[in-house]
Motif scaffolding. Sequence first.
Motif, PDB file in Angstrom:
ATOM      1  N   SER A 386      40.699  23.509  36.332  1.00 56.65           N
ATOM      2  CA  SER A 386      39.254  24.168  35.671  1.00 56.65           C
ATOM      3  C   SER A 386      39.418  25.537  35.542  1.00 56.65           C
ATOM      4  O   SER A 386      38.974  26.263  34.728  1.00 56.65           O
ATOM      5  N   ASN A 387      40.022  26.289  36.761  1.00 60.30           N
ATOM      6  CA  ASN A 387      40.052  27.625  36.840  1.00 60.30           C
ATOM      7  C   ASN A 387      41.156  28.085  35.709  1.00 60.30           C
ATOM      8  O   ASN A 387      40.928  29.195  35.087  1.00 60.30           O
ATOM      9  N   ALA A 388      42.284  27.274  35.331  1.00 62.20           N
ATOM     10  CA  ALA A 388      42.936  27.891  34.253  1.00 62.20           C
ATOM     11  C   ALA A 388      42.313  27.752  32.887  1.00 62.20           C
ATOM     12  O   ALA A 388      42.641  28.832  32.064  1.00 62.20           O
ATOM     13  N   ILE A 389      41.504  26.829  32.735  1.00 59.90           N
ATOM     14  CA  ILE A 389      40.577  27.147  31.618  1.00 59.90           C
ATOM     15  C   ILE A 389      39.713  28.106  31.674  1.00 59.90           C
ATOM     16  O   ILE A 389      39.608  28.948  30.600  1.00 59.90           O
ATOM     17  N   LYS A 390      39.053  28.450  32.837  1.00 60.90           N
ATOM     18  CA  LYS A 390      37.730  29.492  32.862  1.00 60.90           C
ATOM     19  C   LYS A 390      38.678  30.671  32.657  1.00 60.90           C
ATOM     20  O   LYS A 390      37.963  31.681  32.121  1.00 60.90           O
ATOM     21  N   TYR A 391      39.712  31.030  33.250  1.00 56.20           N
ATOM     22  CA  TYR A 391      40.286  32.343  33.243  1.00 56.20           C
ATOM     23  C   TYR A 391      41.241  32.679  32.171  1.00 56.20           C
ATOM     24  O   TYR A 391      42.025  33.481  32.291  1.00 56.20           O
ATOM     25  N   SER A 392      41.378  31.840  31.200  1.00 57.90           N
ATOM     26  CA  SER A 392      42.491  32.161  29.817  1.00 57.90           C
ATOM     27  C   SER A 392      41.528  31.801  28.616  1.00 57.90           C
ATOM     28  O   SER A 392      40.552  31.111  28.501  1.00 57.90           O
ATOM     29  N   ARG A 414      50.067  26.455  35.299  1.00 61.22           N
ATOM     30  CA  ARG A 414      50.396  28.000  34.823  1.00 61.22           C
ATOM     31  C   ARG A 414      49.365  28.100  33.589  1.00 61.22           C
ATOM     32  O   ARG A 414      49.250  27.168  32.645  1.00 61.22           O
ATOM     33  N   ASP A 415      48.733  29.088  33.532  1.00 59.38           N
ATOM     34  CA  ASP A 415      47.847  29.544  32.405  1.00 59.38           C
ATOM     35  C   ASP A 415      48.450  30.833  31.610  1.00 59.38           C
ATOM     36  O   ASP A 415      49.231  31.700  32.213  1.00 59.38           O
ATOM     37  N   HIS A 416      47.783  31.133  30.629  1.00 57.05           N
ATOM     38  CA  HIS A 416      48.052  32.332  29.794  1.00 57.05           C
ATOM     39  C   HIS A 416      46.998  33.340  29.718  1.00 57.05           C
ATOM     40  O   HIS A 416      46.693  33.732  28.591  1.00 57.05           O
ATOM     41  N   TYR A 433      35.228  34.441  48.012  1.00 61.62           N
ATOM     42  CA  TYR A 433      35.776  35.550  47.316  1.00 61.62           C
ATOM     43  C   TYR A 433      35.850  35.548  45.884  1.00 61.62           C
ATOM     44  O   TYR A 433      36.195  34.319  45.399  1.00 61.62           O
ATOM     45  N   ARG A 434      35.246  36.394  45.164  1.00 64.51           N
ATOM     46  CA  ARG A 434      35.193  36.389  43.736  1.00 64.51           C
ATOM     47  C   ARG A 434      35.973  37.692  43.190  1.00 64.51           C
ATOM     48  O   ARG A 434      35.558  38.902  43.691  1.00 64.51           O
ATOM     49  N   ALA A 435      36.857  37.893  42.106  1.00 64.29           N
ATOM     50  CA  ALA A 435      37.288  38.904  41.521  1.00 64.29           C
ATOM     51  C   ALA A 435      36.253  39.849  41.225  1.00 64.29           C
ATOM     52  O   ALA A 435      35.318  39.403  40.621  1.00 64.29           O
ATOM     53  N   ALA A 439      35.323  41.591  33.704  1.00 63.89           N
ATOM     54  CA  ALA A 439      35.677  40.666  32.519  1.00 63.89           C
ATOM     55  C   ALA A 439      35.505  39.441  33.519  1.00 63.89           C
ATOM     56  O   ALA A 439      35.061  38.308  32.808  1.00 63.89           O
ATOM     57  N   GLN A 440      35.919  39.253  34.639  1.00 62.54           N
ATOM     58  CA  GLN A 440      35.882  38.003  35.490  1.00 62.54           C
ATOM     59  C   GLN A 440      34.576  37.983  36.076  1.00 62.54           C
ATOM     60  O   GLN A 440      34.074  36.661  36.177  1.00 62.54           O
ATOM     61  N   LYS A 441      33.720  38.751  36.229  1.00 62.72           N
ATOM     62  CA  LYS A 441      32.383  38.777  36.848  1.00 62.72           C
ATOM     63  C   LYS A 441      31.539  37.917  35.643  1.00 62.72           C
ATOM     64  O   LYS A 441      30.565  37.344  36.110  1.00 62.72           O
ATOM     65  N   GLY A 449      36.169  27.348  44.996  1.00 64.64           N
ATOM     66  CA  GLY A 449      37.278  26.568  44.476  1.00 64.64           C
ATOM     67  C   GLY A 449      38.644  26.689  45.251  1.00 64.64           C
ATOM     68  O   GLY A 449      38.992  25.976  45.884  1.00 64.64           O
ATOM     69  N   LEU A 450      39.030  27.880  45.227  1.00 62.49           N
ATOM     70  CA  LEU A 450      40.452  27.996  45.981  1.00 62.49           C
ATOM     71  C   LEU A 450      40.554  27.979  47.419  1.00 62.49           C
ATOM     72  O   LEU A 450      41.641  27.645  48.087  1.00 62.49           O
ATOM     73  N   TYR A 451      39.335  28.180  48.062  1.00 60.17           N
ATOM     74  CA  TYR A 451      39.373  27.900  49.314  1.00 60.17           C
ATOM     75  C   TYR A 451      39.403  26.521  49.885  1.00 60.17           C
ATOM     76  O   TYR A 451      40.046  26.402  50.608  1.00 60.17           O
TER      77      TYR A 451
HETATM   78  P1  ADP Z   1      35.582  30.762  41.219  1.00 60.02           P
HETATM   79  O1  ADP Z   1      36.629  30.435  40.139  1.00 60.02           O
HETATM   80  O2  ADP Z   1      34.299  29.778  41.383  1.00 60.02           O
HETATM   81  O3  ADP Z   1      35.021  32.271  41.381  1.00 60.02           O
HETATM   82  P2  ADP Z   1      37.866  30.414  43.005  1.00 60.02           P
HETATM   83  O4  ADP Z   1      37.953  30.336  44.498  1.00 60.02           O
HETATM   84  O5  ADP Z   1      38.282  29.048  42.215  1.00 60.02           O
HETATM   85  O6  ADP Z   1      36.189  30.617  42.555  1.00 60.02           O
HETATM   86  O7  ADP Z   1      38.543  31.440  42.648  1.00 60.02           O
HETATM   87  C1  ADP Z   1      38.411  32.749  43.143  1.00 60.02           C
HETATM   88  C2  ADP Z   1      38.643  33.841  42.124  1.00 60.02           C
HETATM   89  O8  ADP Z   1      40.229  34.030  41.944  1.00 60.02           O
HETATM   90  C3  ADP Z   1      38.129  33.807  41.054  1.00 60.02           C
HETATM   91  O9  ADP Z   1      36.744  34.436  40.959  1.00 60.02           O
HETATM   92  C4  ADP Z   1      38.940  34.622  40.112  1.00 60.02           C
HETATM   93  O10 ADP Z   1      38.630  35.884  40.227  1.00 60.02           O
HETATM   94  C5  ADP Z   1      40.206  34.324  40.644  1.00 60.02           C
HETATM   95  N1  ADP Z   1      41.176  33.313  39.887  1.00 60.02           N
HETATM   96  C6  ADP Z   1      41.163  31.991  40.331  1.00 60.02           C
HETATM   97  N2  ADP Z   1      41.989  31.328  39.431  1.00 60.02           N
HETATM   98  C7  ADP Z   1      42.379  32.166  38.366  1.00 60.02           C
HETATM   99  C8  ADP Z   1      43.276  32.137  37.250  1.00 60.02           C
HETATM  100  N3  ADP Z   1      43.872  31.079  36.963  1.00 60.02           N
HETATM  101  N4  ADP Z   1      43.461  33.251  36.642  1.00 60.02           N
HETATM  102  C9  ADP Z   1      42.684  34.450  36.823  1.00 60.02           C
HETATM  103  N5  ADP Z   1      41.741  34.534  38.118  1.00 60.02           N
HETATM  104  C10 ADP Z   1      41.651  33.508  38.924  1.00 60.02           C
END
Ligand code: ADP
Length: 489
Positions: A386-392, A414-416, A433-435, A439-441, A449-451
């Motif tokens: 899901s993250n790979a889709i969200k952030y590419s 891996r995503d691009h 934690y969120r970046a 752009a990511q905001k 998710g990652l936690y």
């Molecule tokens: P969320 O996606 O809900 O913000 P996650 O814990 O899954 O929370 O991810 C934390 C942060 O890591 C995200 O806010 C994002 O900035 C960064 N991140 C996670 N996966 C990716 C990815 N595939 N590419 C770029 N940034 C990512």
Amino acid sequence: MRHLKPTESISASSKEQLRVLAETVPQFVWATQPDGYLEYWNQRYIDYLQISPESLRGYGWRQFLHPDDLERVVTTRTRSLETGEPYEIEYRLRDGRTGTYRWFLSRGAPVRNEAGKIVRWFGTCTDIEDQKHTEEALRQSQERVQALMESSIIGIVVADGETIVEANDAFFQMTGYCREEVQSRLLSFPKITLPEYAARDQQTWAEIAVSRPVKPYETAYICKDGRELPILAGGVALAGHASQTIGFVLDNSARHELERRKDDFISMASHELKTPLTSLKLQTQLLRRQLAKQGNTRSTDVLARMEEQVNHLERLVGELLDVSKIQSGRLEYLQEIVDLDALLHAVAEIMQQVSATHTFVVRGTLDVPLSGDKSRLEQVFINLLSNAIKYSPAGSTVEVDMSQGAETVTVSVRDHGMGIPQEQREKIFERFYRAFDSAQKTIPGLGMGLYIVEGIVKSHGGTITVDSALGKGSTFQVTLPLKGIASHP
Ligand code: ADP
């Protein structure tokens, strides 16, 4: 001191030798009559004062004294002239060229004849300006250190090896120990540190010994009354004395208390939200079915959209619950045989169905089963995909690669996409934690998710790492032992 006989006078050649000597030393050299009347000086003296010999003769030098020093100098000298005692006095003399004052140490001693009568005073003035600056700098720095030690803001401890040899009041107030215990060398870090932090602390102090200042880290002490005190500690080794360290201790209980309240709140809120949501979902489903039977398609469409939103809410609440359970170590795992190869293909297929914007590619095969919790492992890869889709960007590919070692399997996703800045790569696994990149905001998420992913992977005895290039994409690599949960204590 050699006494001059009344008849004895310094021979002309001796006089010349003394004069040459007086001209070579770096000090001002002078001689006065018994009453202090200046009658001899070396060239260095008049060069400094920039005054004619006539003006200096007698008492002219006094006009070059700093006004604040005049009275003290005159009093001291007068007393010495009366008692015949040698003297030492520090004062400031004006530099005739610059008009500024420099500090000098003036020493004067009497010369007596055979009868013991003072016939002359000899003396020198030594420039101690630089020494004064050093002394002043040292005094100021000591004052600052003292002010810091005495402030009740932070606890400060000085240690020799593991033994605390000095501590300030703030430290005693925080911990309840007393100065006498420190003076008797009864307190050491292993003794006052909570056992679960002991190993980490020992490693930290070993780091300090190789003279690396240690950044503040969280640990906990056991107070005199047995109470646990969460603290923030940091330290530095004294230069040239690797075994001697200065540690800084901050009471961290307020933050801990806040953290605890936040954790309790998240736990309670997620539980409280879960029950009505489940009921809402069931009733919506029921209503939709009933309306479908009656052929009311307009209302069933609305209810289907409602259900979608309820499902979304349910996922969020579920994640909140997971975060809270992982945090408190209460997330329970099933121990089952998992066909990871099939699981990854299934997850990729589901993701492909719900996300037409990206292309999923699964490569490699795994032919050994893994011991673990199937649905939790599923959750790991759903999250990563899901993250790979969200952030590419739409239209890009998401690649899943699997490989197998003797005791482990490795899966990389891996995503691009946009990639992750170096300084954020460790942090993204932290709770909430969120970046902060703009752009990511704009991409929705709560930083859970990652936690959760890392929590599940670690509980399976595995590791997760990330490799990324900004603007090019990211690769998350999960390595799991085949023994899975069974390998984890
Ligand atoms: P969320 O996606 O809900 O913000 P996650 O814990 O899954 O929370 O991810 C934390 C942060 O890591 C995200 O806010 C994002 O900035 C960064 N991140 C996670 N996966 C990716 C990815 N595939 N590419 C770029 N940034 C990512």
